[in-house]
Design a protein around this motif. Structure first.
Motif, mmCIF file in Angstrom:
data_model
loop_
_atom_site.group_PDB
_atom_site.id
_atom_site.type_symbol
_atom_site.label_atom_id
_atom_site.label_comp_id
_atom_site.label_asym_id
_atom_site.label_seq_id
_atom_site.Cartn_x
_atom_site.Cartn_y
_atom_site.Cartn_z
ATOM 1 N N GLU A 81 0.855 -1.185 0.000
ATOM 2 C CA GLU A 81 0.000 0.000 0.000
ATOM 3 C C GLU A 81 0.891 1.235 0.000
ATOM 4 O O GLU A 81 1.733 1.396 0.876
ATOM 5 N N ILE A 82 0.694 2.097 -0.985
ATOM 6 C CA ILE A 82 1.467 3.333 -1.084
ATOM 7 C C ILE A 82 0.593 4.460 -0.548
ATOM 8 O O ILE A 82 -0.309 4.943 -1.234
ATOM 9 N N GLY A 83 0.843 4.865 0.679
ATOM 10 C CA GLY A 83 0.017 5.860 1.353
ATOM 11 C C GLY A 83 -0.783 5.223 2.464
ATOM 12 O O GLY A 83 -1.934 4.831 2.263
ATOM 13 N N THR A 84 -0.185 5.118 3.653
ATOM 14 C CA THR A 84 -0.825 4.438 4.778
ATOM 15 C C THR A 84 -2.013 5.207 5.319
ATOM 16 O O THR A 84 -3.046 4.619 5.680
ATOM 17 N N GLY A 85 -1.885 6.549 5.380
ATOM 18 C CA GLY A 85 -2.908 7.318 6.071
ATOM 19 C C GLY A 85 -2.985 6.867 7.515
ATOM 20 O O GLY A 85 -1.959 6.627 8.159
ATOM 21 N N VAL A 86 -4.200 6.702 8.029
ATOM 22 C CA VAL A 86 -4.348 6.233 9.411
ATOM 23 C C VAL A 86 -4.774 4.771 9.462
ATOM 24 O O VAL A 86 -5.133 4.261 10.514
ATOM 25 N N GLY A 87 -4.739 4.097 8.313
ATOM 26 C CA GLY A 87 -5.009 2.664 8.312
ATOM 27 C C GLY A 87 -6.383 2.245 7.821
ATOM 28 O O GLY A 87 -6.711 1.057 7.870
ATOM 29 N N VAL A 88 -7.200 3.178 7.329
ATOM 30 C CA VAL A 88 -8.539 2.804 6.862
ATOM 31 C C VAL A 88 -8.450 1.842 5.671
ATOM 32 O O VAL A 88 -9.024 0.749 5.686
ATOM 33 N N SER A 89 -7.718 2.234 4.640
ATOM 34 C CA SER A 89 -7.591 1.352 3.475
ATOM 35 C C SER A 89 -6.837 0.078 3.838
ATOM 36 O O SER A 89 -7.141 -1.004 3.324
ATOM 37 N N GLY A 90 -5.871 0.193 4.749
ATOM 38 C CA GLY A 90 -5.142 -0.994 5.196
ATOM 39 C C GLY A 90 -6.048 -2.007 5.863
ATOM 40 O O GLY A 90 -5.930 -3.218 5.638
ATOM 41 N N LEU A 91 -6.981 -1.546 6.690
ATOM 42 C CA LEU A 91 -7.925 -2.458 7.336
ATOM 43 C C LEU A 91 -8.797 -3.166 6.309
ATOM 44 O O LEU A 91 -9.048 -4.375 6.410
ATOM 45 N N TRP A 92 -9.261 -2.416 5.319
ATOM 46 C CA TRP A 92 -10.067 -3.039 4.276
ATOM 47 C C TRP A 92 -9.257 -4.077 3.499
ATOM 48 O O TRP A 92 -9.750 -5.177 3.208
ATOM 49 N N LEU A 93 -8.016 -3.748 3.151
ATOM 50 C CA LEU A 93 -7.172 -4.716 2.451
ATOM 51 C C LEU A 93 -6.967 -5.980 3.282
ATOM 52 O O LEU A 93 -7.097 -7.100 2.777
ATOM 53 N N LEU A 94 -6.663 -5.796 4.552
ATOM 54 C CA LEU A 94 -6.452 -6.945 5.431
ATOM 55 C C LEU A 94 -7.714 -7.794 5.562
ATOM 56 O O LEU A 94 -7.639 -9.023 5.674
ATOM 57 N N ASN A 95 -8.871 -7.155 5.505
ATOM 58 C CA ASN A 95 -10.131 -7.906 5.576
ATOM 59 C C ASN A 95 -10.288 -8.863 4.414
ATOM 60 O O ASN A 95 -10.941 -9.906 4.532
ATOM 61 N N GLY A 96 -9.707 -8.513 3.258
ATOM 62 C CA GLY A 96 -9.832 -9.383 2.091
ATOM 63 C C GLY A 96 -8.661 -10.308 1.858
ATOM 64 O O GLY A 96 -8.770 -11.247 1.067
ATOM 65 N N MET A 97 -7.546 -10.062 2.542
ATOM 66 C CA MET A 97 -6.342 -10.858 2.322
ATOM 67 C C MET A 97 -6.432 -12.223 2.996
ATOM 68 O O MET A 97 -7.267 -12.457 3.876
ATOM 69 N N ALA A 98 -5.558 -13.118 2.576
ATOM 70 C CA ALA A 98 -5.455 -14.420 3.218
ATOM 71 C C ALA A 98 -5.116 -14.247 4.699
ATOM 72 O O ALA A 98 -4.515 -13.242 5.098
ATOM 73 N N ALA A 99 -5.507 -15.229 5.510
ATOM 74 C CA ALA A 99 -5.339 -15.120 6.962
ATOM 75 C C ALA A 99 -3.882 -14.943 7.365
ATOM 76 O O ALA A 99 -3.604 -14.356 8.421
ATOM 77 N N ASP A 100 -2.963 -15.438 6.554
ATOM 78 C CA ASP A 100 -1.541 -15.291 6.860
ATOM 79 C C ASP A 100 -0.895 -14.210 6.002
ATOM 80 O O ASP A 100 0.335 -14.092 5.946
ATOM 81 N N GLY A 101 -1.697 -13.407 5.326
ATOM 82 C CA GLY A 101 -1.165 -12.382 4.441
ATOM 83 C C GLY A 101 -0.499 -11.250 5.191
ATOM 84 O O GLY A 101 -0.849 -10.939 6.326
ATOM 85 N N VAL A 102 0.473 -10.608 4.527
ATOM 86 C CA VAL A 102 1.222 -9.497 5.126
ATOM 87 C C VAL A 102 1.032 -8.243 4.272
ATOM 88 O O VAL A 102 1.242 -8.265 3.055
ATOM 89 N N LEU A 103 0.643 -7.159 4.931
ATOM 90 C CA LEU A 103 0.473 -5.863 4.291
ATOM 91 C C LEU A 103 1.707 -5.009 4.543
ATOM 92 O O LEU A 103 2.040 -4.714 5.694
ATOM 93 N N THR A 104 2.382 -4.628 3.465
ATOM 94 C CA THR A 104 3.486 -3.665 3.550
ATOM 95 C C THR A 104 2.923 -2.302 3.183
ATOM 96 O O THR A 104 2.418 -2.119 2.077
ATOM 97 N N THR A 105 2.981 -1.361 4.119
ATOM 98 C CA THR A 105 2.359 -0.065 3.877
ATOM 99 C C THR A 105 3.365 1.052 4.126
ATOM 100 O O THR A 105 4.101 1.038 5.108
ATOM 101 N N ILE A 106 3.409 2.002 3.191
ATOM 102 C CA ILE A 106 4.483 3.001 3.141
ATOM 103 C C ILE A 106 3.892 4.397 3.280
ATOM 104 O O ILE A 106 2.921 4.747 2.593
ATOM 105 N N ASP A 107 4.480 5.195 4.152
ATOM 106 C CA ASP A 107 4.026 6.573 4.331
ATOM 107 C C ASP A 107 5.174 7.386 4.918
ATOM 108 O O ASP A 107 5.890 6.897 5.809
#
Length: 222
Positions: A70-96
């Motif tokens: 994720e390019i642009g972490t913000g406060v994590g709103v989009s990150g939470l949505w991404l994590l909701n759809g990712m595999a249970a063991d998925g890793v989100l790399t977020t840059i800000d």
């Protein structure tokens, strides 16, 4: 215009506006997401619309995303949505580049009971961080942030995507300005350039989705 009794017609929403309003009203966010939106308001940080967030979760689930950037972490709103759809063991790399955003995002992730190992928060400018990420190693790349940087970030996203992966560009329409030929200011020109980079890449199958500020998504050929 008047109604049958001679009075003025009440204003009505355009079909496009009504459809977008319906798309947004159909999404119900949980307490963790609502709390994250409150943090965004407090910090004056932008956050994706609920329907855009739901689209991110859907795309992440569709491509069985285990590794997402994720390019642009913000406060994590989009990150939470991404994590909701990712595999249970998925890793989100977020840059800000904003430390304050990362502190808020960590609160948002903790509030949603996201295990610390599922997020990798990198505090730095994307232009410096992205070249260090490996080729064809990510299932989904979400491009957010200043429009002027979108061409550079889209180029890196395409490089990083594995075959079958998805790139998602937020505010791809520059709030609708890309359709106006009179708009040639640098942010709008950058949005057009980013879209052309995707359209001209024969490996990519793109679509523009009129949600939020406008989303451009494309999948990379397997």
């Amino acid at each position: 215009m008047t109604d049958s009794e001679g009075g003025p017609h009440p204003p009505t929403a355009s079909p496009d506006s009504a459809l977008i309003d319906y798309a947004e009203s159909a999404i119900v966010e949980d307490d963790a997401l609502l709390a994250a939106r409150d943090r965004a308001d407090e910090l004056g940080a932008s956050a994706v619309a609920p329907a855009v967030g739901a689209l991110l979760a859907l795309l992440a689930r569709t491509c069985d995303a285990h590794a997402v950037v994720e390019i642009g972490t913000g406060v994590g709103v989009s990150g939470l949505w991404l994590l909701n759809g990712m595999a249970a063991d998925g890793v989100l790399t977020t840059i800000d580049p904003e430390p304050e955003h990362h502190r808020a995002a960590r609160q948002s992730f903790a509030g949603a009971d996201i295990a610390p190992g599922r997020t990798r928060l990198i505090n730095g400018a994307p232009r410096d961080v992205l070249p260090r990420l490996a080729d064809e190693s990510y299932d989904l790349v979400f491009v957010d942030g200043p429009l002027i940087d979108h061409p550079r970030h889209v180029t890196e996203a395409i490089r990083m995507l594995r075959p079958g992966g998805v790139v998602v560009v937020h505010n791809a329409t520059a709030d609708g300005a890309v359709a106006d030929p009179a708009r040639t200011d640098p942010p709008v020109a950058a949005a057009r350039e980013a879209a052309l980079l995707i359209a001209d890449d024969e490996r990519l199958l793109p679509v523009v989705i009129p949600l939020g500020a406008g989303v451009l998504a494309a999948t990379k050929a397997r």
